[in-house]
Write a protein that holds these residues in place. Structure first.
Motif, short mmCIF file in Angstrom:
data_model
loop_
_atom_site.label_atom_id
_atom_site.label_comp_id
_atom_site.label_asym_id
_atom_site.label_seq_id
_atom_site.Cartn_x
_atom_site.Cartn_y
_atom_site.Cartn_z
N THR A 72 -2.49 10.73 12.04
CA THR A 72 -1.70 9.65 11.44
C THR A 72 -2.58 8.45 11.15
O THR A 72 -2.55 7.89 10.05
N ALA A 73 -3.38 8.04 12.12
CA ALA A 73 -4.27 6.88 11.94
C ALA A 73 -5.26 7.14 10.80
O ALA A 73 -5.52 6.25 9.98
N TYR A 74 -5.81 8.35 10.75
CA TYR A 74 -6.75 8.68 9.68
C TYR A 74 -6.07 8.58 8.31
O TYR A 74 -6.60 7.96 7.39
N LEU A 75 -4.89 9.20 8.17
CA LEU A 75 -4.21 9.20 6.87
C LEU A 75 -3.74 7.80 6.47
O LEU A 75 -3.80 7.45 5.28
N ILE A 76 -3.29 7.00 7.41
CA ILE A 76 -2.88 5.62 7.10
C ILE A 76 -4.06 4.85 6.51
O ILE A 76 -3.89 4.04 5.59
N ASN A 77 -5.24 5.12 7.01
CA ASN A 77 -6.44 4.45 6.51
C ASN A 77 -6.94 5.05 5.19
O ASN A 77 -7.40 4.32 4.31
N ASP A 78 -6.88 6.36 5.05
CA ASP A 78 -7.52 7.04 3.92
C ASP A 78 -6.62 7.19 2.68
O ASP A 78 -7.11 7.09 1.55
N LEU A 79 -5.34 7.48 2.87
CA LEU A 79 -4.49 7.79 1.71
C LEU A 79 -4.34 6.67 0.69
O LEU A 79 -4.34 6.96 -0.51
N PRO A 80 -4.19 5.41 1.10
CA PRO A 80 -3.99 4.37 0.09
C PRO A 80 -5.06 4.34 -1.00
O PRO A 80 -4.76 4.08 -2.17
N GLN A 81 -6.30 4.63 -0.65
CA GLN A 81 -7.37 4.62 -1.65
C GLN A 81 -7.36 5.87 -2.53
O GLN A 81 -8.00 5.89 -3.57
N ARG A 82 -6.63 6.89 -2.15
CA ARG A 82 -6.56 8.13 -2.93
C ARG A 82 -5.32 8.21 -3.83
O ARG A 82 -5.32 8.95 -4.80
N LEU A 83 -4.28 7.49 -3.46
CA LEU A 83 -3.03 7.53 -4.23
C LEU A 83 -3.19 6.74 -5.52
O LEU A 83 -3.95 5.77 -5.57
N PRO A 84 -2.44 7.14 -6.56
CA PRO A 84 -2.48 6.36 -7.81
C PRO A 84 -2.06 4.91 -7.54
O PRO A 84 -1.25 4.63 -6.64
N GLU A 85 -2.62 3.98 -8.32
CA GLU A 85 -2.30 2.57 -8.15
C GLU A 85 -0.79 2.34 -8.21
O GLU A 85 -0.11 2.88 -9.07
N GLY A 86 -0.30 1.58 -7.27
CA GLY A 86 1.12 1.27 -7.20
C GLY A 86 1.92 2.24 -6.35
O GLY A 86 3.08 1.97 -6.04
N ASP A 87 1.33 3.38 -5.98
CA ASP A 87 2.03 4.35 -5.13
C ASP A 87 1.74 4.08 -3.66
O ASP A 87 0.66 3.59 -3.31
N ALA A 88 2.69 4.41 -2.83
CA ALA A 88 2.52 4.30 -1.38
C ALA A 88 3.28 5.44 -0.72
O ALA A 88 4.32 5.87 -1.22
N ALA A 89 2.74 5.94 0.36
CA ALA A 89 3.40 7.01 1.12
C ALA A 89 3.58 6.55 2.56
O ALA A 89 2.67 5.97 3.15
N THR A 90 4.75 6.82 3.11
CA THR A 90 5.00 6.60 4.53
C THR A 90 4.42 7.78 5.29
O THR A 90 4.61 8.93 4.89
#
Length: 126
Positions: free
Chosen positions: A10-28
Motif C-alpha cells: 500500500t505504501a509503495y503504491l501510494i507513492n508510485d501510482l500518482p506519477q504513472r496515472l494520467p494527469e488529473g486521475d487519482a486512485a484510492t
C-alpha cells in the motif's frame, strides 16, 4: 516477526501510482472497499503464502483494480498497477505474478474490476 505485506505494498503504491496515472486521475488504495466507492480503487488482499526458508516467506497479494468508468478504465488501471509492481525494488527482489490481470466485475455492484495476484518474497524482521 513477518512484515505486513499489505501495508508495505500500500505504501509503495501510494507513492508510485500518482506519477504513472494520467494527469488529473487519482486512485484510492485500500484494504477495504470504501463507501461511497471512489471512481478508481486499488484494493489489496493478503490471499495466502508459504515459508520458503527459515528467514524468507512468499506472500500472495491479490490486487483488485476497480473503475466506475467501465471495463477499459479498469483494465488500464490494472496494467498501470501491474507495471508499477514489476518495477518495485525489493530486497529480496519482487518475485512475479501467479495470475492476472483478468476481468471479474463486482457481483454486488456490477462495477468493472480487474484482478491479479503477485508473489512478494520478504525476510523476517528483527
Amino acid at each position: 516477526m513477518w512484515v505486513d505485506v499489505e501495508a508495505l505494498a500500500t505504501a509503495y503504491l501510494i507513492n508510485d501510482l500518482p506519477q504513472r496515472l494520467p494527469e488529473g486521475d487519482a486512485a484510492t488504495i485500500s484494504k477495504q472497499v470504501p463507501d461511497p466507492l471512489p471512481e478508481m480503487l486499488v484494493r489489496l488482499i493478503l490471499s495466502g503464502g508459504q515459508r520458503r526458508t527459515i528467514v524468507h516467506r512468499d506472500s500472495l497479494l491479490t490486487l483488485e483494480c476497480w473503475s466506475t468508468r467501465g471495463d477499459a478504465a479498469a483494465a488500464h488501471l490494472a496494467e498501470i498497477v501491474y507495471s508499477s509492481l514489476d518495477d518495485w525494488e525489493l530486497v529480496p527482489a519482487f518475485d512475479g505474478w501467479t495470475a492476472g490481470p483478468y476481468s471479474d466485475p463486482d457481483p454486488d455492484t456490477g462495477v468493472s474490476r480487474y484482478v491479479m495476484t503477485c508473489i512478494v518474497r520478504h525476510r523476517i524482521e528483527d
